[in-house]
Scaffold this active site. Structure first.
Site, PDB file in Angstrom:
ATOM      1  N   TYR A 154     -33.162  -3.486   2.920  1.00 16.32           N
ATOM      2  CA  TYR A 154     -33.958  -4.492   3.631  1.00 16.32           C
ATOM      3  C   TYR A 154     -33.347  -4.737   5.008  1.00 16.32           C
ATOM      4  O   TYR A 154     -32.130  -4.830   5.140  1.00 16.32           O
ATOM      5  CB  TYR A 154     -33.994  -5.785   2.815  1.00 16.32           C
ATOM      6  CG  TYR A 154     -34.717  -6.930   3.501  1.00 16.32           C
ATOM      7  CD1 TYR A 154     -36.076  -7.133   3.299  1.00 16.32           C
ATOM      8  CD2 TYR A 154     -34.041  -7.796   4.358  1.00 16.32           C
ATOM      9  CE1 TYR A 154     -36.750  -8.168   3.920  1.00 16.32           C
ATOM     10  CE2 TYR A 154     -34.714  -8.837   4.993  1.00 16.32           C
ATOM     11  CZ  TYR A 154     -36.057  -9.025   4.774  1.00 16.32           C
ATOM     12  OH  TYR A 154     -36.726 -10.047   5.397  1.00 16.32           O
ATOM     13  N   ASP A 205     -34.506 -13.198  -3.691  1.00 17.60           N
ATOM     14  CA  ASP A 205     -34.045 -12.603  -2.441  1.00 17.60           C
ATOM     15  C   ASP A 205     -32.695 -13.156  -1.999  1.00 17.60           C
ATOM     16  O   ASP A 205     -31.959 -12.487  -1.271  1.00 17.60           O
ATOM     17  CB  ASP A 205     -35.061 -12.856  -1.323  1.00 17.60           C
ATOM     18  CG  ASP A 205     -36.234 -11.892  -1.355  1.00 17.60           C
ATOM     19  OD1 ASP A 205     -36.108 -10.818  -1.967  1.00 17.60           O
ATOM     20  OD2 ASP A 205     -37.278 -12.223  -0.762  1.00 17.60           O
ATOM     21  N   HIS A 208     -28.302 -33.831   1.274  1.00 16.70           N
ATOM     22  CA  HIS A 208     -28.973 -34.584   0.222  1.00 16.70           C
ATOM     23  C   HIS A 208     -30.475 -34.320   0.363  1.00 16.70           C
ATOM     24  O   HIS A 208     -31.288 -35.236   0.293  1.00 16.70           O
ATOM     25  CB  HIS A 208     -28.660 -36.074   0.328  1.00 16.70           C
ATOM     26  CG  HIS A 208     -27.282 -36.426  -0.142  1.00 16.70           C
ATOM     27  ND1 HIS A 208     -27.045 -37.162  -1.279  1.00 16.70           N
ATOM     28  CD2 HIS A 208     -26.066 -36.105   0.358  1.00 16.70           C
ATOM     29  CE1 HIS A 208     -25.741 -37.302  -1.454  1.00 16.70           C
ATOM     30  NE2 HIS A 208     -25.121 -36.670  -0.469  1.00 16.70           N
ATOM     31  N   HIS A 217     -25.553 -36.018  -7.913  1.00 17.71           N
ATOM     32  CA  HIS A 217     -25.148 -36.113  -6.506  1.00 17.71           C
ATOM     33  C   HIS A 217     -26.114 -35.321  -5.637  1.00 17.71           C
ATOM     34  O   HIS A 217     -27.163 -35.840  -5.264  1.00 17.71           O
ATOM     35  CB  HIS A 217     -23.695 -35.637  -6.373  1.00 17.71           C
ATOM     36  CG  HIS A 217     -23.116 -35.801  -5.013  1.00 17.71           C
ATOM     37  ND1 HIS A 217     -21.793 -35.512  -4.736  1.00 17.71           N
ATOM     38  CD2 HIS A 217     -23.657 -36.201  -3.836  1.00 17.71           C
ATOM     39  CE1 HIS A 217     -21.536 -35.747  -3.455  1.00 17.71           C
ATOM     40  NE2 HIS A 217     -22.670 -36.156  -2.890  1.00 17.71           N
ATOM     41  N   HIS A 270     -23.349 -29.193   3.072  1.00 19.20           N
ATOM     42  CA  HIS A 270     -23.688 -30.164   2.029  1.00 19.20           C
ATOM     43  C   HIS A 270     -24.796 -31.062   2.550  1.00 19.20           C
ATOM     44  O   HIS A 270     -24.702 -31.614   3.649  1.00 19.20           O
ATOM     45  CB  HIS A 270     -22.455 -30.995   1.685  1.00 19.20           C
ATOM     46  CG  HIS A 270     -22.734 -32.183   0.819  1.00 19.20           C
ATOM     47  ND1 HIS A 270     -23.445 -32.101  -0.370  1.00 19.20           N
ATOM     48  CD2 HIS A 270     -22.406 -33.496   0.960  1.00 19.20           C
ATOM     49  CE1 HIS A 270     -23.518 -33.299  -0.916  1.00 19.20           C
ATOM     50  NE2 HIS A 270     -22.916 -34.172  -0.130  1.00 19.20           N
TER      51      HIS A 270
END
Length: 233
Positions: free
Chosen positions: A227, A120, A97, A169, A95
């Site tokens: 790939y 991708d 910001h 958020h 997480h």
């Protein structure tokens, strides 16, 4: 030390977010789960990254009970736990910001797939949650945040689009392990920035054609992916 290797992986993922410029000061967090043990290791709350060691990572149960660690876990722990409980394919969460992805979250707009860089990694737009109800903010805010993310993937595979924007958020990303989650957070910020610039250049830009989106995603992630340097490639 309990879950020594996992705590080291969580520390490294948190530091990777710093190295890639995705977090400032004590913003953000990363965690990982040991499915065999049913335990989660997560960054402690409010501790500067430059002071962190693997011993600082807090170990909890899937119900949030601290098993080992002298510090408080990240305040976002309930969000992480909600995702781990709902989706067993998730092994790590990051997480941040980060500037551009958070801007899309604040605008409450999903990030369209305009090009193959996005395709991708993400098999569709990056979704954004609905705003939480006032009662959700007032009570069990972080758990409600996790529930809002889970609702986005009620009828789809969260590993196909391993990221979500929380309205007002910031982004949460995930992966099969915490290193992959941090990697996806870096890529998310990159495509969020490019999508912003794409719309600045051409406000009526169209999403990538479905056949090209499919080609780029499936050649990396499909059953017949070719790939990279896999064992049979």
């Amino acid at each position: 030390m309990l879950l020594k290797s996992l705590r080291e992986e969580v520390l490294e993922a948190n530091l990777e977010l710093v190295r890639r410029g995705l977090v400032l000061y004590t913003f953000g967090n990363a965690s990982a789960i040991s499915r065999s043990e049913g335990l989660v290791a997560i960054k402690p709350s409010g501790v500067p990254y430059e002071q962190l060691t693997s011993q600082h990572m807090v170990v909890t149960t899937l119900d949030g009970k601290i098993v080992e660690g002298d510090l408080r876990p990240s305040s976002d722990l309930p969000t992480h736990l909600q995702l781990y409980r709902q989706f067993t394919s998730i092994g790590g969460i990051a997480h941040t910001h980060s500037e551009f992805a958070t801007s899309w979250a604040q605008a409450r707009r999903p990030i369209p797939c305009f090009g193959t860089t996005h395709a991708d990694y993400f098999y569709g737009p990056i979704p954004v949650t609905e705003d939480l109800a006032p009662e959700e903010v007032a009570s069990n805010y972080e758990e409600s945040t996790g529930a809002a993310i889970c609702r986005l993937f009620k009828n789809s595979d969260p590993m196909a689009v391993p990221a979500a924007l929380v309205a007002g958020h910031a982004p949460f990303c995930w992966g099969a392990n915490v290193a992959e989650a941090a990697h996806n957070a870096v890529i998310l910020e990159y495509v969020a920035k490019m999508s912003y610039y794409t719309l600045a250049i051409h406000s009526e830009a169209k999403s990538l054609p479905r056949e090209l989106h499919d080609k780029h995603y499936l050649r990396k992630h499909g059953d017949s992916a070719y790939y990279g340097q896999g064992p049979s490639r």
